[in-house]
Design an enzyme around this catalytic site. Structure first.
Site, PDB file in Angstrom:
ATOM      1  N   ASN A   1     -89.168 -28.791  -8.441  1.00 54.61           N
ATOM      2  CA  ASN A   1     -89.637 -28.223  -9.700  1.00 54.61           C
ATOM      3  C   ASN A   1     -89.501 -29.303 -10.766  1.00 54.61           C
ATOM      4  O   ASN A   1     -88.409 -29.567 -11.257  1.00 54.61           O
ATOM      5  CB  ASN A   1     -88.770 -26.996 -10.039  1.00 54.61           C
ATOM      6  CG  ASN A   1     -89.063 -26.426 -11.406  1.00 54.61           C
ATOM      7  OD1 ASN A   1     -90.059 -26.782 -12.041  1.00 54.61           O
ATOM      8  ND2 ASN A   1     -88.194 -25.535 -11.871  1.00 54.61           N
TER       9      ASN A   1
ATOM     10  N   LYS B   1     -90.546 -29.337 -13.743  1.00 50.26           N
ATOM     11  CA  LYS B   1     -90.435 -28.825 -15.113  1.00 50.26           C
ATOM     12  C   LYS B   1     -91.385 -29.626 -16.026  1.00 50.26           C
ATOM     13  O   LYS B   1     -92.444 -30.058 -15.579  1.00 50.26           O
ATOM     14  CB  LYS B   1     -88.979 -28.843 -15.589  1.00 50.26           C
ATOM     15  CG  LYS B   1     -88.064 -28.166 -14.550  1.00 50.26           C
ATOM     16  CD  LYS B   1     -86.668 -27.932 -15.013  1.00 50.26           C
ATOM     17  CE  LYS B   1     -85.872 -27.299 -13.875  1.00 50.26           C
ATOM     18  NZ  LYS B   1     -84.504 -26.959 -14.262  1.00 50.26           N
TER      19      LYS B   1
ATOM     20  N   HIS C   1     -88.794 -18.217 -13.094  1.00 49.51           N
ATOM     21  CA  HIS C   1     -87.703 -19.190 -13.251  1.00 49.51           C
ATOM     22  C   HIS C   1     -86.849 -18.773 -14.461  1.00 49.51           C
ATOM     23  O   HIS C   1     -87.375 -18.268 -15.454  1.00 49.51           O
ATOM     24  CB  HIS C   1     -88.278 -20.595 -13.457  1.00 49.51           C
ATOM     25  CG  HIS C   1     -87.223 -21.657 -13.383  1.00 49.51           C
ATOM     26  ND1 HIS C   1     -86.396 -21.933 -14.450  1.00 49.51           N
ATOM     27  CD2 HIS C   1     -86.829 -22.456 -12.368  1.00 49.51           C
ATOM     28  CE1 HIS C   1     -85.547 -22.893 -14.085  1.00 49.51           C
ATOM     29  NE2 HIS C   1     -85.783 -23.224 -12.834  1.00 49.51           N
TER      30      HIS C   1
ATOM     31  N   GLU D   1     -85.632 -20.381 -16.800  1.00 43.75           N
ATOM     32  CA  GLU D   1     -86.048 -20.973 -18.081  1.00 43.75           C
ATOM     33  C   GLU D   1     -87.230 -20.188 -18.668  1.00 43.75           C
ATOM     34  O   GLU D   1     -87.332 -20.027 -19.880  1.00 43.75           O
ATOM     35  CB  GLU D   1     -86.394 -22.459 -17.873  1.00 43.75           C
ATOM     36  CG  GLU D   1     -85.121 -23.272 -17.652  1.00 43.75           C
ATOM     37  CD  GLU D   1     -85.305 -24.532 -16.830  1.00 43.75           C
ATOM     38  OE1 GLU D   1     -86.440 -24.986 -16.632  1.00 43.75           O
ATOM     39  OE2 GLU D   1     -84.268 -25.067 -16.360  1.00 43.75           O
TER      40      GLU D   1
ATOM     41  N   GLU E   1     -80.958 -19.027  -7.903  1.00 45.83           N
ATOM     42  CA  GLU E   1     -80.525 -20.119  -8.777  1.00 45.83           C
ATOM     43  C   GLU E   1     -79.565 -19.584  -9.835  1.00 45.83           C
ATOM     44  O   GLU E   1     -80.005 -19.045 -10.861  1.00 45.83           O
ATOM     45  CB  GLU E   1     -81.735 -20.729  -9.495  1.00 45.83           C
ATOM     46  CG  GLU E   1     -82.780 -21.291  -8.570  1.00 45.83           C
ATOM     47  CD  GLU E   1     -83.670 -22.289  -9.303  1.00 45.83           C
ATOM     48  OE1 GLU E   1     -83.657 -23.456  -8.910  1.00 45.83           O
ATOM     49  OE2 GLU E   1     -84.332 -21.903 -10.284  1.00 45.83           O
TER      50      GLU E   1
ATOM     51  N   GLY F   1     -79.171 -27.791 -13.728  1.00 46.04           N
ATOM     52  CA  GLY F   1     -79.165 -28.959 -14.607  1.00 46.04           C
ATOM     53  C   GLY F   1     -77.797 -29.325 -15.142  1.00 46.04           C
ATOM     54  O   GLY F   1     -77.683 -30.120 -16.077  1.00 46.04           O
TER      55      GLY F   1
ATOM     56  N   SER G   1     -78.541 -27.855  -9.375  1.00 44.03           N
ATOM     57  CA  SER G   1     -77.856 -29.131  -9.123  1.00 44.03           C
ATOM     58  C   SER G   1     -77.769 -29.478  -7.634  1.00 44.03           C
ATOM     59  O   SER G   1     -76.775 -30.055  -7.187  1.00 44.03           O
ATOM     60  CB  SER G   1     -76.466 -29.139  -9.780  1.00 44.03           C
ATOM     61  OG  SER G   1     -76.589 -28.935 -11.174  1.00 44.03           O
TER      62      SER G   1
HETATM   63  P1  PGA Z   1     -81.665 -28.662 -11.129  1.00 42.57           P
HETATM   64  O1  PGA Z   1     -82.789 -27.527 -11.418  1.00 42.57           O
HETATM   65  O2  PGA Z   1     -81.817 -29.048  -9.682  1.00 42.57           O
HETATM   66  O3  PGA Z   1     -81.990 -29.766 -12.064  1.00 42.57           O
HETATM   67  O4  PGA Z   1     -80.349 -28.018 -11.377  1.00 42.57           O
HETATM   68  C1  PGA Z   1     -83.084 -26.529 -10.479  1.00 42.57           C
HETATM   69  C2  PGA Z   1     -84.147 -25.598 -11.023  1.00 42.57           C
HETATM   70  O5  PGA Z   1     -84.113 -25.246 -12.205  1.00 42.57           O
HETATM   71  O6  PGA Z   1     -85.071 -25.188 -10.285  1.00 42.57           O
END
Ligand code: PGA
Length: 257
Positions: A9, A11, A94, A96, A166, A172, A213
């Site tokens: 992803n 983003k 997601h 976000e 997640e 992140g 992460s």
């Molecule tokens: P990350 O993001 O691997 O940077 O923690 C995962 C995600 O939001 O899909």
């Protein structure tokens, strides 16, 4: 048998030109990995060019979001028929999108239905906040998210979905969930909710990813858990680390296509 699947992803990262350079760079090595599925999810503006670079490879392309309407007065949005020529997958719900763009379980449910109708494979994201986790609400919250996202679907439809668990506090942050915790939530909560709503066969058929992460150092441990089928990867998917993660997933529990 559930074939491993690692999805990147991206983003809101990489211009269209950077996206093309990156997939050109990783294409050969990624395509050589036959025992796991890999998917890249660039920003909308790069979908067409990335899908051209990846044509005739086994590497999938996904969008990061879509609207549930087919067309119309939805400024800034994009529909499945616009995505379809370039994508096989779409990330939906997601955290976000839920946090910054006010997406609800109902929106996610509508999008999942439309994605399936159009032949896109939804990667449906669920996961609890740090507060919910600390308050012991993870099980009830994530179960509810799974059931709400998939409400009204048939078991057959659900078999065609991928779910990404997640935990928001792990995204992140570098604070990945322990394998035990991620495996327990995926096994008991996510598959439990699937079993209750759609039956045990579906609970054992659907591929469920961990996200938050994930990186080349920890992916092997996640993959060794019997309930975890892959990862949805943010930060590490922007680099060649992504290829390494797919390679490790294939090595740990690869399955021929
Ligand atoms: P990350 O993001 O691997 O940077 O923690 C995962 C995600 O939001 O899909």
């Amino acid at each position: 048998m559930r074939r491993p699947i690692i999805a990147g992803n991206w983003k809101m990262n990489k211009s269209a030109a950077e996206a093309v350079d990156f997939v050109r760079d990783i294409r050969r090595d990624l395509n050589a990995i036959t025992l796991a599925d890999s998917v890249v999810c660039p920003p909308f503006i790069a979908l067409q060019s990335v899908s051209e670079v990846l044509q005739a490879t086994r590497i999938g392309v996904g969008a990061q979001n879509m609207h549930f309407a087919e067309a119309g007065a939805y400024t800034g949005e994009i529909s499945t028929s616009m995505l379809k020529p370039y994508c096989q997958y779409v990330i939906l719900g997601h955290s976000e999108r839920r946090a910054y763009f006010a997406e609800t379980n109902e929106d996610v449910n509508k999008k999942v239905k439309v994605a399936l109708q159009s032949g896109l494979t939804p990667i449906v994201c669920v996961g609890e906040s740090l507060e919910q986790n600390k308050a012991g609400l993870t099980h009830s919250f994530v179960s509810e998210q799974v059931q709400a996202a998939l409400a009204g679907l048939s078991a057959d439809d659900v078999n065609g979905c991928i779910i990404a668990y997640e935990p928001i506090w792990a995204i992140g942050t570098g604070l990945s969930a322990s394998v035990e915790e991620a495996g327990r939530i995926i096994g008991l909560t996510v598959r439990g909710a699937l079993s209750t709503a759609f039956g045990e066969d579906t609970a054992q058929t659907v591929r469920v990813q961990y996200g938050g992460s994930a990186n080349p150092e920890n992916i092997g441990d996640y993959m060794r858990h019997p309930d975890i089928d892959g990862a949805l990867v943010g930060g590490a998917s922007l680099k060649r680390d992504f290829v390494e993660m797919v390679r490790i997933a294939a090595e740990v529990k690869g399955i021929p296509a």
